[in-house]
Each structure stands twice: as structure tokens, then as C-alpha cells.
Design a protein around this motif. Structure first.
Motif, PDB file in Angstrom:
ATOM      1  N   SER A 469      60.817  30.987  -5.256  1.00  0.00           N
ATOM      2  CA  SER A 469      61.008  32.019  -4.237  1.00  0.00           C
ATOM      3  C   SER A 469      60.138  33.228  -4.557  1.00  0.00           C
ATOM      4  O   SER A 469      60.106  33.694  -5.707  1.00  0.00           O
ATOM      5  CB  SER A 469      62.470  32.463  -4.159  1.00  0.00           C
ATOM      6  OG  SER A 469      63.287  31.451  -3.639  1.00  0.00           O
ATOM      7  N   TYR A 470      59.442  33.691  -3.529  1.00  0.00           N
ATOM      8  CA  TYR A 470      58.703  34.954  -3.616  1.00  0.00           C
ATOM      9  C   TYR A 470      59.345  35.921  -2.636  1.00  0.00           C
ATOM     10  O   TYR A 470      59.600  35.578  -1.477  1.00  0.00           O
ATOM     11  CB  TYR A 470      57.231  34.758  -3.256  1.00  0.00           C
ATOM     12  CG  TYR A 470      56.482  36.066  -3.111  1.00  0.00           C
ATOM     13  CD1 TYR A 470      56.043  36.753  -4.237  1.00  0.00           C
ATOM     14  CD2 TYR A 470      56.246  36.613  -1.857  1.00  0.00           C
ATOM     15  CE1 TYR A 470      55.371  37.959  -4.108  1.00  0.00           C
ATOM     16  CE2 TYR A 470      55.575  37.811  -1.712  1.00  0.00           C
ATOM     17  CZ  TYR A 470      55.138  38.490  -2.839  1.00  0.00           C
ATOM     18  OH  TYR A 470      54.486  39.684  -2.703  1.00  0.00           O
ATOM     19  N   LEU A 471      59.633  37.133  -3.104  1.00  0.00           N
ATOM     20  CA  LEU A 471      60.320  38.112  -2.272  1.00  0.00           C
ATOM     21  C   LEU A 471      59.721  39.485  -2.521  1.00  0.00           C
ATOM     22  O   LEU A 471      59.580  39.917  -3.669  1.00  0.00           O
ATOM     23  CB  LEU A 471      61.814  38.126  -2.605  1.00  0.00           C
ATOM     24  CG  LEU A 471      62.745  38.888  -1.674  1.00  0.00           C
ATOM     25  CD1 LEU A 471      62.799  38.225  -0.301  1.00  0.00           C
ATOM     26  CD2 LEU A 471      64.144  38.946  -2.277  1.00  0.00           C
ATOM     27  N   ASP A 472      59.354  40.161  -1.446  1.00  0.00           N
ATOM     28  CA  ASP A 472      58.786  41.503  -1.577  1.00  0.00           C
ATOM     29  C   ASP A 472      59.279  42.346  -0.408  1.00  0.00           C
ATOM     30  O   ASP A 472      59.798  41.821   0.585  1.00  0.00           O
ATOM     31  CB  ASP A 472      57.255  41.451  -1.600  1.00  0.00           C
ATOM     32  CG  ASP A 472      56.648  42.686  -2.245  1.00  0.00           C
ATOM     33  OD1 ASP A 472      57.408  43.600  -2.627  1.00  0.00           O
ATOM     34  OD2 ASP A 472      55.412  42.739  -2.369  1.00  0.00           O
ATOM     35  N   GLY A 473      59.107  43.642  -0.526  1.00  0.00           N
ATOM     36  CA  GLY A 473      59.551  44.525   0.540  1.00  0.00           C
ATOM     37  C   GLY A 473      59.724  45.941   0.043  1.00  0.00           C
ATOM     38  O   GLY A 473      59.339  46.287  -1.088  1.00  0.00           O
ATOM     39  N   TYR A 474      60.309  46.777   0.891  1.00  0.00           N
ATOM     40  CA  TYR A 474      60.503  48.172   0.513  1.00  0.00           C
ATOM     41  C   TYR A 474      61.687  48.760   1.275  1.00  0.00           C
ATOM     42  O   TYR A 474      62.100  48.267   2.328  1.00  0.00           O
ATOM     43  CB  TYR A 474      59.241  48.995   0.787  1.00  0.00           C
ATOM     44  CG  TYR A 474      58.831  49.037   2.249  1.00  0.00           C
ATOM     45  CD1 TYR A 474      59.426  49.931   3.157  1.00  0.00           C
ATOM     46  CD2 TYR A 474      57.844  48.183   2.728  1.00  0.00           C
ATOM     47  CE1 TYR A 474      59.045  49.970   4.478  1.00  0.00           C
ATOM     48  CE2 TYR A 474      57.456  48.207   4.061  1.00  0.00           C
ATOM     49  CZ  TYR A 474      58.062  49.108   4.937  1.00  0.00           C
ATOM     50  OH  TYR A 474      57.700  49.134   6.257  1.00  0.00           O
ATOM     51  N   ASP A 475      62.242  49.803   0.689  1.00  0.00           N
ATOM     52  CA  ASP A 475      63.221  50.654   1.357  1.00  0.00           C
ATOM     53  C   ASP A 475      62.533  51.983   1.648  1.00  0.00           C
ATOM     54  O   ASP A 475      61.798  52.510   0.806  1.00  0.00           O
ATOM     55  CB  ASP A 475      64.446  50.910   0.464  1.00  0.00           C
ATOM     56  CG  ASP A 475      65.207  49.633   0.152  1.00  0.00           C
ATOM     57  OD1 ASP A 475      65.369  48.807   1.059  1.00  0.00           O
ATOM     58  OD2 ASP A 475      65.615  49.465  -1.013  1.00  0.00           O
ATOM     59  N   GLU A 476      62.791  52.538   2.835  1.00  0.00           N
ATOM     60  CA  GLU A 476      62.162  53.803   3.221  1.00  0.00           C
ATOM     61  C   GLU A 476      63.234  54.827   3.561  1.00  0.00           C
ATOM     62  O   GLU A 476      64.067  54.606   4.435  1.00  0.00           O
ATOM     63  CB  GLU A 476      61.236  53.593   4.417  1.00  0.00           C
ATOM     64  CG  GLU A 476      60.493  54.847   4.838  1.00  0.00           C
ATOM     65  CD  GLU A 476      59.502  54.587   5.956  1.00  0.00           C
ATOM     66  OE1 GLU A 476      59.238  55.522   6.734  1.00  0.00           O
ATOM     67  OE2 GLU A 476      59.004  53.447   6.060  1.00  0.00           O
ATOM     68  N   ILE A 477      63.224  55.952   2.839  1.00  0.00           N
ATOM     69  CA  ILE A 477      64.149  57.065   3.088  1.00  0.00           C
ATOM     70  C   ILE A 477      63.326  58.340   3.216  1.00  0.00           C
ATOM     71  O   ILE A 477      62.571  58.699   2.297  1.00  0.00           O
ATOM     72  CB  ILE A 477      65.178  57.212   1.945  1.00  0.00           C
ATOM     73  CG1 ILE A 477      65.984  55.927   1.779  1.00  0.00           C
ATOM     74  CG2 ILE A 477      66.115  58.380   2.207  1.00  0.00           C
ATOM     75  CD1 ILE A 477      66.989  55.980   0.654  1.00  0.00           C
TER      76      ILE A 477
END
Length: 585
Positions: A469-477
Motif C-alpha cells: 500500500s502506498y498512501l499520501d496526502g495532506y491536511d490543510e488548516i
């Protein structure tokens, strides 16, 4: 079964038949795990973590909190169901998987991707449906090197199947003694599951430079403990007449959760004088549901009604007792269409949910699967996460003006013989996060994308399963982006089994670097880890003996981040041995 909820139908001249063997033809990534002959896996969370895209957050010790998160999100974004109805906690949105012993479970069904059209809130990451009701007869005795003893009785007589599990022991840290008793019964269309747990809660490994007064180097507290009583009763019946059908599923779920703490508190800032505080909190939760589905040829109309109620009594020795209650009413209606040809299946559904706290919220899903010559599937859909009862109403840190989180996702994949490759991208808006006053607000958004590669097969006496599994991303505040927290970018898991004169199994999981952001302290980073388990068993007619070795390499690792940048988080168990004997009758 979850399949019934999704309304997959085929027709014979005598009327409607709802069947599980077409689950794989949904335009989603669906996994069905049959619980049988497992040697190196003895916990529900452990088997789920061997699936692509599933991460388990747990506190490490026997019987402690264990929650599933699918495809990069938090546990409240994964809907947990039991025998086809929702059991996710309305207080927090998550569910403690350690409530159910693995021995009571017949099958697990996992739908990956936005799935709110089926049962409403919580299904942004996906759905995990736990099914009880094994049709076997045996008794098992087991013990491990952590001074834990257990007995499991599985029976199927006179149309009743049941599982009784008794377990008592301790972990590898101070204050990790536990008791766990569970009973699962299935009779015709009626199902009951009950569980009782009493366990010490040692907390995180404390900062070695600041050992707590009521703890030691392995535990924050010697005195904290948790007691949980859980019961679930459900009924499922389908009535058919030609092309018409109606499915009725009432269910009631109850839980009593009690915490006890002891801690030292500064009562005079100038003299640093302290006082010993004892505290107790008792939560009572009851959820009533009525799920009804009307079936006609390729169409289905679902109606879901639910009412949640929570009572809290909280006592601390330096304050008066606090008591309050929280409640939520909700209803949902979904219209679904499934069309099947020789080579292509198409599924489409629209749903409207109503919550007493925020009103109406729509969801949709549409997708297709090409079956021949190779399988290709794709779907697009929306999902939502309703604010939890704590988010909305908990005294001192809640916000009754919260809106639901909303997501839009795209999923696709291809399956060639024994290999499946799939990808997904998803965005969540109006994510609920806590501001500097510890008040929840819709101030965040997230984007997650990933790729899963799965391979499984069999050669003579050997069978294998391997996932990446490859997982990437971001949270934006507030226009500030941060990397995805808690989740490793890369993970690999696999199981290799041999079945001959003896049965042997090796399973392992490698996880890459994980991170968590703290406002005071910045990024906390957990290094990569590899956990290897081994099991072997031998059958003599109706009698079997087995040995498991958990964490063969005695790897030091964490199962979950702690609550500050200075503590040493929740550690996983070191190497231990488990010996068992089983008699079939």
C-alpha cells in the motif's frame, strides 16, 4: 449481511434470491475474509491490518482499545457494522474492535471507498461488516508466556450456533491485567452478541525524565482501569413474493463504559503543593435502529431509522458530581439500481440523510465493473461524517453549530488473474478540528491518494497473500498544509501457509515512517518497523495441538502515538509464546 444492504439481486422464476457470491462484481474494492485455520493471527485488528489500505490504531496491551481506519483517515471515518447493522459509537464515531474475540467471527466483509449511500455517516473511508455464526463444534484451551489463560467453546446444535470465550491474564507492562468474557449466539434470524471487559489502563510510556508519582518507567499509572459491558441484539428477515421483497432488520445496542483514575494535581502554584485526586466516569449508551429495504427487480428502496442516547455521570474528589445526557435522532432513505449484463455490471444509488442536529445531507455513488476478459472497476461517490455527540454537546468543549464533513472520491482498479491493482483519490471538506480554545470547528480539509497492489494464490500445499500500500496526502488548516498524520506512506504485509501432515504459517507486516504533529513540540516521528509471527499445528483425528510465536524478532515498536511530544507513546508487545489444544466434537 452487508450484501443484502447493498441490494445485489438475481432472479429465478420463483422470485428474489439475495446471494453473497456476486459480492465481487460490485464496482468497489471489496474484500471478504473467511475466518478459518488462522495460526499467527488471534485478534480482529491483527487480521484487518493484513488487508491493503487498513490501519489499526491500538494501545498495545491485551484487551486495550483497538480501532480501524481505512484508506488514510481516522477511525470515525470507517463505519463498523455487526451482522449488517451499524455499531460505531455515536459518542466518538469509532468502535473498539477488541470487544469481539476473533473466535466468534465467521466472516469479515470490507468495502473500501466512500460508502455513505449504504448506511449514512462514518463511511468516508469504507465499511467493515463483522459476521458471527460459525457452524462448527470444538473446545479450545490456551495459555501464553504472559501468564494469560483462555477457554473457547464453539458449538452448533439444534439450529443454534454459539461461541463462548473466557480469557484472563496480563500484558508485559505494569497495570495490564485484564479479564474478557464474550458470548455470541445465532438462531434462525436472531443474533445476540455480549461482551464484558475489565482491564488496567497503564497509559503511554512516560517520559524517562519525569516518572509519574503513581506510575513507573513502563506505565503512567498503576491505578487507572476501564470496565466495559456491551450487548447487541438484532433480527433480520426477508419476505418475498415473485419479484417483490421486503427486508426488515430491527436492532438494539447498549454499552456501559466506566473509567477510574488517580492522579496528582498542583493546588498551589507558588508552593507547588499537590493533592491526590480520584475520578470516575460512567457512560451509558443505547442505540435503537430499524432498517427496512423494499426490493423490486433491479431496484431497491432503503429506509433507516435510528435514535442514540448517552448518559454520563462523572465524579472527581475535588469537584461536585457532573451528570448530563446527549441524544440524536436520524433517518435515511436511499434508492439503488443494479444492472447486470454478461460482461458489465453497473450500480447507482442516491441517498438523503436527516439528523436532528444539522438537518439534511445528500450522498450519491455510481460505478461499473467490466468482468471479461479482465476485470476493470471504477466508481465515483460522495460520503459524509456527521459531528459526533461529543463534538456537538460535550460540556466545555463542543459546538452545536458544526456541519458534517463532506467527501468526494474516485476509485478504480484492474484485476488480472491473481493480481489486483487499485487506486483512489479523495478530498474531505469542512473537516472538524479543535481550535486553540479546544472547541471543535469546521476549519480543516484533507486530500488523500493511494495505490494498493494485492497478490494471492496457491501452489500445491502452499498458499500466499501479499499486499503493498502506498498512501499520501495532506491536511490543510488556515491555508497551512501538513503531511498526513499517523499513516505510513509505504506498508507491506503477507501470509505464507503450508498445509500437509502439519499446518504451518508465517505472517509479517512492514510499516514505513509514521508522523504526528504537536502544536507544542512539532513533528514526532516513529521509525519503520517489521513484525514477524509464526505458527504451527498438528491434528490427531479430533484433537489438535498448536504453538504460536508472536513478534518472533522481538521488535520494539509503537502501536499508537501518545498525547504529547515528550511521552514515549503506546508500545507494542514484545516476543511471546502461545500454546493451545483443541478438541472437535
Amino acid at each position: 449481511m452487508l450484501l443484502i444492504l447493498i441490494s445485489i439481486m438475481y432472479f429465478e422464476s420463483k422470485g428474489i434470491t439475495v446471494t453473497a457470491d456476486r459480492f465481487e462484481h460490485l464496482p468497489y474494492q471489496v474484500e471478504v475474509i473467511e475466518i478459518e485455520n488462522l495460526l499467527t493471527i488471534d485478534k480482529l485488528g491483527e487480521i484487518l491490518e493484513k488487508e491493503a489500505g487498513v490501519k489499526i490504531n491500538e494501545n498495545g496491551d491485551p484487551g486495550s482499545l483497538s480501532q480501524a481506519a481505512v484508506r488514510g483517515y481516522t477511525p470515525k471515518h470507517t463505519l463498523i457494522m455487526l451482522n449488517g447493522h451499524r455499531v460505531s459509537d455515536p459518542k466518538t464515531g469509532g468502535f473498539d474492535l477488541s470487544t469481539f474475540p476473533l473466535s466468534a467471527i465467521k466472516r469479515i466483509e470490507i468495502v473500501k471507498g466512500s460508502s455513505s449511500v449504504f448506511q449514512g455517516s462514518n463511511a468516508i473511508g469504507g465499511i467493515i461488516n463483522i459476521i458471527t455464526g460459525k457452524e462448527t463444534n470444538y473446545i479450545r484451551f490456551q495459555g501464553n508466556s504472559n501468564s494469560t489463560l483462555g477457554t473457547n467453546l464453539q458449538f452448533y446444535k439444534f439450529g443454534v450456533n454459539g461461541n463462548l470465550n473466557l480469557e484472563k491474564g496480563e500484558g508485559q507492562r505494569s497495570n495490564t491485567d485484564f479479564e474478557h468474557y464474550a458470548l455470541a449466539l445465532n438462531w434462525n434470524d436472531l443474533s445476540f452478541t455480549g461482551s464484558y471487559k475489565d482491564l488496567g489502563t497503564p497509559g503511554v510510556l512516560p517520559d524517562s525524565a519525569a516518572i509519574p508519582i503513581f506510575g513507573d518507567s513502563s506505565a503512567t499509572s498503576f491505578f487507572d482501569n476501564q470496565e466495559t459491558q456491551f450487548a447487541d441484539l438484532s433480527y433480520s428477515k426477508i419476505f418475498t413474493n415473485g419479484d417483490l421483497g421486503i427486508l426488515i432488520e430491527p436492532a438494539i445496542t447498549g454499552e456501559i463504559l466506566e473509567y477510574n483514575w488517580k492522579y496528582d494535581q498542583v493546588i498551589d502554584f507558588f508552593t507547588q503543593e499537590t493533592d491526590t485526586i480520584t475520578a470516575n466516569a460512567r457512560y451509558k449508551t443505547i442505540v435503537g435502529q430499524l432498517n427496512t429495504k423494499f426490493l423490486y427487480k433491479m431496484l431497491s428502496l432503503s429506509v433507516n431509522l435510528e435514535k442514540d442516547r448517552v448518559w454520563l455521570d462523572q465524579y472527581t474528589s475535588n469537584y461536585d458530581t457532573t451528570s448530563f445526557s446527549l441524544e440524536e435522532e436520524k433517518a435515511g432513505m436511499a434508492l439503488s439500481l443494479f444492472h447486470e449484463t454478461q460482461n458489465i455490471n453497473t450500480f447507482a444509488s442516491v441517498r438523503e440523510d436527516w439528523y436532528g442536529s444539522f438537518g439534511l445531507h445528500p450522498s450519491f455513488s455510481i460505478g461499473s465493473r467490466i468482468i471479461k476478459p479482465i476485470e476493470i472497476f471504477a466508481s465515483v461517490g460522495s460520503a459524509f461524517q456527521a459531528p459526533t455527540l461529543y463534538d456537538l454537546y460535550y460540556p466545555g468543549c463542543s459546538n452545536e453549530e458544526l456541519k458534517p464533513e463532506y467527501s468526494l472520491s474516485l476509485t478504480g482498479g484492474i484485476k488480472i488473474k491473481y493480481i489486483t491493482i487499485s487506486g483512489h483519490i479523495k478530498e474531505i471538506r469542512d473537516r472538524i478540528a479543535y481550535d486553540e480554545t479546544w472547541t471543535p470547528q469546521n476549519i480543516s480539509k484533507s486530500r488523500v491518494f493511494g495505490i494498493d497492489i494485492e497478490a494471492d494464490g496457491k501452489y500445491e500445499n502452499l498458499s500466499y497473500s501479499l499486499i503493498y500500500s502506498y498512501l499520501d496526502g495532506y491536511d490543510e488548516i488556515d491555508d497551512s498544509k501538513r503531511e498526513l498524520q499517523h499513516q505510513p506512506k509505504h506498508s507491506v504485509a503477507g501470509i505464507l501457509s503450508y498445509e500437509g501432515p502439519i499446518i504451518a504459517e508465517i505472517s509479517g507486516k512492514w510499516m514505513g515512517i509514521r508522523k504526528r504533529w504537536f502544536s507544542f513540540g512539532g513533528w514526532k516521528i516513529e521509525d519503520q518497523s517489521f513484525i514477524l509471527d509464526f505458527g504451527i499445528s498438528k491434528k490427531f483425528k479430533d484433537f489438535s495441538l498448536g504453538l504460536n510465536v508472536e513478534n518472533v524478532l522481538d521488535t520494539e515498536y509503537i502501536t499508537n502515538f501518545g498525547s504529547s511530544s515528550t511521552d514515549r507513546d503506546y508500545p507494542g508487545m514484545g516476543r511471546y509464546f502461545n500454546l493451545w489444544a483443541e478438541h472437535s466434537f
